[in-house]
Write an enzyme that holds these catalytic residues in place. Structure first.
Site, PDB file in Angstrom:
ATOM      1  CG  LEU A  33       0.784  -1.202   6.663  1.00  0.00           C
ATOM      2  CD1 LEU A  33       0.315  -1.289   8.111  1.00  0.00           C
ATOM      3  CD2 LEU A  33      -0.395  -0.914   5.740  1.00  0.00           C
ATOM      4  CB  VAL A  74       8.031  -0.328   8.152  1.00  0.00           C
ATOM      5  CG1 VAL A  74       7.839   1.171   8.176  1.00  0.00           C
ATOM      6  CG2 VAL A  74       7.372  -0.973   9.345  1.00  0.00           C
ATOM      7  CE  LYS A  75       5.671   0.686  -0.732  1.00  0.00           C
ATOM      8  NZ  LYS A  75       4.491   0.979  -1.566  1.00  0.00           N
ATOM      9  CB  ILE A  76      11.815   3.345   4.830  1.00  0.00           C
ATOM     10  CG1 ILE A  76      11.465   2.473   6.038  1.00  0.00           C
ATOM     11  CG2 ILE A  76      12.685   4.535   5.192  1.00  0.00           C
ATOM     12  CD1 ILE A  76      10.991   3.212   7.257  1.00  0.00           C
ATOM     13  CB  THR A 120      -0.884   0.054   1.265  1.00  0.00           C
ATOM     14  OG1 THR A 120      -0.042   0.310   2.399  1.00  0.00           O
ATOM     15  CG2 THR A 120      -1.647  -1.242   1.495  1.00  0.00           C
TER      16      THR A 120
END
Ligand code: G3P
Length: 216
Positions: A57, A83-85, A27
């Site tokens: 996310l 976790v999208k960074i 997402t």
């Protein structure tokens, strides 16, 4: 090759999952905003559908400390949260810190091979080059995938390449021919991948002929 579904729409996630071809979900804030729903209840619903596959996310902070804090909160939502960074120097600092805490990361908004190289060195679990957005500005996005896959193979980096910003089936085909680990695909494109006019014509003809067979 793994297929992730690139959407925050629970119905699309459910349909993709039931099709049996989905290995994860990605997402981003734009996809979540499209759902016009309260963030917590939407994510809870998505986590209720997918317990056993990675769900990416994204954080929205710009400083490493903020990203780390958000990442820790997000990762408490489930063992399968990634976790999208965003690919910035602050993002790299956050990735390094999150890796040491055992939190999986997906480096996003990657548009050059050297950005991918940095993210791999920082230890990011996944790296997401956005090919459609490069095509949009008349740069061949798939060349970036070829370069990243070559670099990662040269040095045996463990990060997995997620071909992102996919717009049509040819993107998926080309990613598979290059040998990219993962394609994250909008639901519409997954449907398009399943279709061929000769399949539809064939089904129609078989049904017509079936009707001609005498049955008692
Ligand atoms: O996975 C990244 C993707 O959601 C971006 O796609 O179509 O907004 O460039 P797009």
């Amino acid at each position: 090759m793994k297929f992730f579904i690139d959407t925050a729409n629970p119905d699309e996630i459910r349909k993709g999952y039931e099709m049996g071809v989905i290995d994860g979900v990605t997402t981003n804030p734009s996809l979540i905003a499209k759902e016009k729903r309260d963030f917590d209840s939407l994510i809870k619903e998505i986590c209720g559908i997918i317990h056993d596959l990675p769900i990416s996310l994204e954080v929205v902070g710009s400083k490493a400390e903020e990203m780390i804090q958000e990442a820790q909160t997000l990762s408490r939502l489930g063992d399968n949260i990634v976790v999208k960074i965003p690919m910035t120097t602050e993002g790299l600092k956050a990735i390094k810190a999150l890796v040491s805490r055992g939190i999986k990361t997906n480096t996003t908004l990657v548009f050059s091979p050297t950005q991918a190289l940095l993210a791999a060195k920082a230890g990011s679990t996944y790296i997401s080059p956005f090919i459609g957005r490069l095509d949009d500005i008349s740069q061949t996005g798939m060349e970036l995938i070829e370069q990243i896959v070559t670099i990662f193979n040269n040095y045996d980096f463990e990060s997995e390449v997620i071909v992102a910003s996919i717009r049509h089936p040819i993107h998926v085909l080309e990613a598979a021919l290059i040998g990219a680990d993962i394609a994250t695909i909008p639901y519409k494109v997954i449907e398009q991948l399943s279709k061929h006019p000769l399949t539809d014509i064939g089904i129609e003809k078989f049904l017509e002929d079936w009707k001609k067979i005498p049955k008692n």
